[in-house]
Every structure is written in structure tokens, then in C-alpha cells.
Write a protein that holds these residues in place. Structure first.
Motif, mmCIF file in Angstrom:
data_model
loop_
_atom_site.group_PDB
_atom_site.id
_atom_site.type_symbol
_atom_site.label_atom_id
_atom_site.label_comp_id
_atom_site.label_asym_id
_atom_site.label_seq_id
_atom_site.Cartn_x
_atom_site.Cartn_y
_atom_site.Cartn_z
ATOM 1 N N GLU A 20 27.429 98.178 10.173
ATOM 2 C CA GLU A 20 26.717 99.162 9.365
ATOM 3 C C GLU A 20 27.713 99.754 8.372
ATOM 4 N N GLY A 21 27.770 99.170 7.193
ATOM 5 C CA GLY A 21 28.789 99.571 6.236
ATOM 6 C C GLY A 21 30.159 99.180 6.762
ATOM 7 N N TRP A 66 24.125 94.322 9.023
ATOM 8 C CA TRP A 66 23.717 93.054 9.606
ATOM 9 C C TRP A 66 24.095 92.965 11.084
ATOM 10 N N GLN A 67 23.551 91.934 11.720
ATOM 11 C CA GLN A 67 23.860 91.655 13.125
ATOM 12 C C GLN A 67 23.983 90.151 13.296
ATOM 13 N N LEU A 68 24.941 89.736 14.122
ATOM 14 C CA LEU A 68 25.068 88.321 14.443
ATOM 15 C C LEU A 68 25.356 88.153 15.924
ATOM 16 N N SER A 69 25.149 86.946 16.403
ATOM 17 C CA SER A 69 25.528 86.569 17.763
ATOM 18 C C SER A 69 26.124 85.173 17.699
ATOM 19 N N GLY A 70 26.924 84.816 18.714
ATOM 20 C CA GLY A 70 27.552 83.509 18.695
ATOM 21 C C GLY A 70 28.676 83.403 19.699
ATOM 22 N N LYS A 71 29.722 82.688 19.342
ATOM 23 C CA LYS A 71 30.857 82.459 20.234
ATOM 24 C C LYS A 71 32.169 82.674 19.478
ATOM 25 N N LEU A 72 33.168 83.085 20.233
ATOM 26 C CA LEU A 72 34.510 83.324 19.702
ATOM 27 C C LEU A 72 35.503 82.545 20.553
ATOM 28 N N ALA A 73 36.410 81.839 19.900
ATOM 29 C CA ALA A 73 37.459 81.113 20.618
ATOM 30 C C ALA A 73 38.801 81.462 20.000
ATOM 31 N N VAL A 74 39.761 81.795 20.849
ATOM 32 C CA VAL A 74 41.105 82.161 20.400
ATOM 33 C C VAL A 74 42.112 81.230 21.054
ATOM 34 N N VAL A 132 28.660 81.107 14.609
ATOM 35 C CA VAL A 132 27.541 82.043 14.551
ATOM 36 C C VAL A 132 26.246 81.286 14.824
ATOM 37 N N SER A 133 25.538 81.696 15.862
ATOM 38 C CA SER A 133 24.260 81.055 16.182
ATOM 39 C C SER A 133 23.094 81.737 15.497
ATOM 40 N N ASN A 134 23.271 83.024 15.144
ATOM 41 C CA ASN A 134 22.164 83.751 14.546
ATOM 42 C C ASN A 134 22.678 84.888 13.669
ATOM 43 N N TRP A 135 22.173 84.952 12.456
ATOM 44 C CA TRP A 135 22.400 86.070 11.548
ATOM 45 C C TRP A 135 21.106 86.861 11.406
ATOM 46 N N ARG A 136 21.222 88.160 11.262
ATOM 47 C CA ARG A 136 20.032 89.004 11.051
ATOM 48 C C ARG A 136 20.348 90.092 10.050
ATOM 49 N N ASN A 137 19.509 90.216 9.046
ATOM 50 C CA ASN A 137 19.644 91.288 8.062
ATOM 51 C C ASN A 137 18.935 92.522 8.593
ATOM 52 N N LEU A 138 19.680 93.563 8.895
ATOM 53 C CA LEU A 138 19.087 94.768 9.499
ATOM 54 C C LEU A 138 18.365 95.636 8.477
ATOM 55 N N ASP A 139 18.421 95.284 7.206
ATOM 56 C CA ASP A 139 17.691 96.031 6.192
ATOM 57 C C ASP A 139 16.281 95.469 5.986
ATOM 58 N N GLN A 140 15.972 94.369 6.666
ATOM 59 C CA GLN A 140 14.636 93.789 6.511
ATOM 60 C C GLN A 140 13.760 94.101 7.703
#
Length: 211
Positions: A78-79, A53-61, A203-211
Motif C-alpha cells: 500500500e504505497g 497490490w497483492q501477490l502470492s507465490g514462492k521465494l527461494a534464497v 509469482v502465482s497471482n497478482w491482484r490490483n487492490l484498487d479494482q
């Protein structure tokens, strides 16, 4: 004398069992249960299979020493292998990439410096100052406990995962993304807390890389 000894031992055993029961029956947060919904086994099995899978978004620490935010340009999984690209002005990080598998990480800073280590968390902290449980995050981000270590799952009154407690961290879930296809809902925001440290991923976007 023997009867007195046996009575004392029995009392100690009862006290010990009572202490264990007290820990196991500690009050749950309001509106939560540790009883999983009927479909949890099936749902968690499908989430474990969702490993490309792939995602994009923001991280805050936020931590006692410092705080900062970063854009997650991409997080590709990937695994067991991950490729994470961050952009941040915090501590001059700039564009930082992290590539690794369990037990190994390569970190490339914006100035071209490359660091490699068999301890991903320690390298991340040494290079950026951030204390991130990277290998566990690859599981928590999908709404799963990491495979190593004890954990406790808490669910809300709708049967949705609300919290994971593991490795001294408390991971809270309060928003979800629903993808097309058979993949269960995936987290849209998680907050991981430990002592005075907080890690939040939106997470602003999730993507299934198997599709």
C-alpha cells in the motif's frame, strides 16, 4: 617545457576519456539492448502508479552459508508500506510476517517474538539468515529500478524488460503476467543475483487492490 607539460596532460585526458568510453560501451548480453522501447516512459509511469497490490507465490534464497524456500502467503503493498507473510520450515522460521515502510521494519516470528529495526535488510539477515534487499525488491518485483542508486536497464528484442542492474545486483526477468485493465504486464518470475547470492521470486497471482 610548458608545451611538453600540455601535451602530456592532453594525452592523460584522452586516455581517461577512452577508459570511460570503454566502460560505457562494454558488450551487452546477446539479444539485448540498453535502448528502451518507445513506450517505456509511459509503461514505467503506469507501473509506478500501480502501488496498491497483492501477490502470492514462492521465494527461494541461495547463498554461501545456507539455502531455503518459503511460500509467500501474501505480499500486500500500500504505497510504501508492505505486509509480507511467509511460511517456511527453513531454520525453523515457520510462519513469519514482515511489516514495514522505507527505513523501518517489524518482523514477527512463529514463536511470537517481535523484532523492530531501522535497517530492514540487517534485521532480516539477523533473524533468518537470509540476505534480502527488501526495499529494492518492492520495486524490482514490478519491473522497475529502485529510486535510490544508479541502474542500467536491458531489453530483449521484443522490447520487454529483460534485466535490471542495480546496487551490485543483476535482476533477470523471464516470465510475465498480463492483468486486465490498463496495468502493464507484471513479472511472473524474477531472479536476483549478486556475487554468490541468488534470490528468486515466482509469482502465482497478482491482484490490483484498487479494482
Amino acid at each position: 617545457m610548458r608545451s611538453v607539460f600540455r601535451a602530456s596532460a592532453a594525452l592523460l585526458l584522452i586516455a581517461s576519456l577512452s577508459a570511460c568510453t570503454t566502460i560505457q560501451l562494454e558488450p551487452l548480453p546477446a539479444g539485448m539492448t540498453d535502448q528502451p522501447p518507445a513506450d517505456w516512459q509511459e509503461r514505467s509511469a503506469r507501473l509506478r502508479q500501480f502501488d496498491h497490490w497483492q501477490l502470492s507465490g514462492k521465494l527461494a534464497v541461495r547463498q554461501p552459508s545456507d539455502s531455503g524456500t518459503a511460500i509467500i502467503n501474501h505480499w500486500i503493498q500500500e504505497g510504501e508500506a508492505y505486509d509480507l507473510a511467509l511460511s517456511s520450515s527453513f531454520l525453523g522460521m515457520g510462519s513469519t510476517t514482515l511489516k514495514g515502510v522505507p527505513g523501518f521494519i517489524e518482523l514477527r516470528l512463529s514463536n511470537g517474538e517481535i523484532y523492530r529495526s531501522g535497517d530492514p535488510d540487517a534485521l532480516m539477515e539477523a533473524a533468518t539468515g537470509w540476505q534480502l534487499p527488501l526495499e529494492s525488491l518492492t520495486w524490482w518485483i514490478r519491473g522497475l529500478p529502485a529510486p535510490a542508486g544508479d541502474f542500467r536497464l536491458l531489453f530483449d528484442d521484443q522490447g520487454e524488460l529483460a534485466m535490471i542492474r542495480q546496487e551490485g545486483w543483476e535482476i533477470r526477468y523471464d516470465r510475465w503476467h498480463q492483468l486486465q485493465g490498463p496495468t502493464p504486464a507484471l513479472p511472473a518470475r524474477i531472479t536476483a543475483l549478486k556475487d554468490k547470492k541468488r534470490v528468486r521470486v515466482v509469482v502465482s497471482n497478482w491482484r490490483n487492490l484498487d479494482q
